[in-house]
Design a protein around this motif. Structure first.
Motif, PDB file in Angstrom:
ATOM      1  N   MET A 114       0.806  -1.212   0.000  1.00 43.05           N
ATOM      2  CA  MET A 114       0.000   0.000   0.000  1.00 43.05           C
ATOM      3  C   MET A 114       0.845   1.270   0.000  1.00 43.05           C
ATOM      4  N   THR A 174     -11.895  -1.151   4.331  1.00 42.32           N
ATOM      5  CA  THR A 174     -11.527  -0.756   2.966  1.00 42.32           C
ATOM      6  C   THR A 174     -10.186  -1.359   2.574  1.00 42.32           C
ATOM      7  N   MET A 175      -9.316  -1.574   3.561  1.00 41.95           N
ATOM      8  CA  MET A 175      -8.024  -2.198   3.289  1.00 41.95           C
ATOM      9  C   MET A 175      -8.203  -3.649   2.863  1.00 41.95           C
ATOM     10  N   GLU A 178      -9.323  -3.655  -0.689  1.00 41.47           N
ATOM     11  CA  GLU A 178      -8.201  -3.304  -1.560  1.00 41.47           C
ATOM     12  C   GLU A 178      -7.320  -4.526  -1.831  1.00 41.47           C
ATOM     13  N   SER A 179      -7.273  -5.445  -0.870  1.00 40.53           N
ATOM     14  CA  SER A 179      -6.430  -6.628  -1.046  1.00 40.53           C
ATOM     15  C   SER A 179      -6.921  -7.530  -2.166  1.00 40.53           C
ATOM     16  N   THR A 181      -8.050  -6.514  -5.145  1.00 43.17           N
ATOM     17  CA  THR A 181      -7.520  -6.002  -6.415  1.00 43.17           C
ATOM     18  C   THR A 181      -5.994  -6.048  -6.463  1.00 43.17           C
ATOM     19  N   ARG A 182      -5.378  -6.301  -5.314  1.00 41.26           N
ATOM     20  CA  ARG A 182      -3.909  -6.360  -5.269  1.00 41.26           C
ATOM     21  C   ARG A 182      -3.427  -7.759  -4.877  1.00 41.26           C
TER      22      ARG A 182
END
Length: 271
Positions: A114, A174-175, A178-179, A181-182
């Motif tokens: 991140m 939200t983290m 996000e994981s 898409t990453r």
């Protein structure tokens, strides 16, 4: 992942879970009696089952002996410290167990992916971490590190379940989203971390966690197998007889405020 096999029934799972928890009580008493310092690190993907496993590991343990360290994001002051400093403050003293629900490995995962740390800070971490852990082990700390591995399909399913469950929705940050898409970036970061920090003095143990109940039992059984504990003789406990009454009288009930009898209302409503 390993080949599929027959799943445990609910009764079989509960019986083995209780047996392992009873052994963990023996570990706790051995740690306290011997002055051992035990550190167990839980790392892995979001929604990989770390929290549920920690809950079962600590369910019957004495919180004065075994505590969970789950540190929030560093403060402005902590960001100006040596990276490992705030984790050192959480390490156990004699006769204590500390379970890290995520740990100094944040720098190898979420901080790297991140962009919360610089490339130089990340490289420094990969260099210093094995040194840091060797120092812990050389000083006599028992250090165990577990990585909970979950497939992308199963992680995605668990995220969707959390969205639909008001009791667990708080777990979905939200983290976490996000994981998704990453995924590959986190995979590369984990692989890089393993190359540098899977050392003989403190190896990584991978827990396949697509099936949560099996992951819990596997992790707990393995942890027990790595600790040279012995059963500690417990002093006999005798409940004393109640002494004769000396005239004490309880104050009238109307002088105190009692919690309303919610259960009585439920029973009356049911009738």
């Amino acid at each position: 992942m390993s080949k599929p096999h027959k799943r445990l029934g609910a009764r079989e799972y509960e019986a083995e879970l209780f047996r392992l928890q009873a052994e963990l009580i023996k570990v706790q008493e051995w740690v306290r009696a011997s002055g051992t310092r035990l550190v167990v690190v839980f790392e892995g993907r979001d929604a990989a089952g770390k929290g549920g496993t920690i809950k079962r590991v600590t369910q019957y343990l004495n919180p004065r002996v075994a505590r969970i360290a789950a540190l929030p994001a560093p403060s402005e002051r902590e960001r100006g410290q040596w990276y490992f400093q705030r984790y050192v403050e959480q390490l156990p003293s004699r006769g204590e167990i500390v379970i890290f629900d995520r740990s100094w490995y944040n720098r190898a995962g979420v901080e790297r992916v991140m962009g919360f740390c610089t490339p130089e800070e990340h490289r420094r971490f990969l260099h210093q971490c094995p040194i840091f852990e060797r120092m812990l082990v050389e000083d006599g700390i028992l250090l165990r590190k577990y990585w909970f591995s979950v497939s992308d399909e199963e992680q995605h399913r668990r995220f969707r379940d959390r969205i639909d469950d008001p009791m667990r929705r708080w777990k979905l940050s939200t983290m976490d989203l996000e994981s998704i898409t990453r995924w590959e970036e986190y995979s590369r970061a984990k692989d890089d971390m393993m190359v540098h920090t899977d050392i003989p003095e403190a190896p990584w143990y991978i827990v396949e966690s697509d099936v949560k109940k099996e992951a819990r039992l596997n992790m707990m059984a393995h942890l027990l197998s790595t600790i040279p504990y012995t059963e500690v003789d417990q002093a006999e406990i005798v409940v004393p007889e109640r002494p004769p009454a000396t005239g004490y009288q309880r104050p009238p009930r109307d002088q105190a405020t009692y919690v309303p009898d919610h259960v009585a209302g439920m029973v009356a409503h049911r009738g």
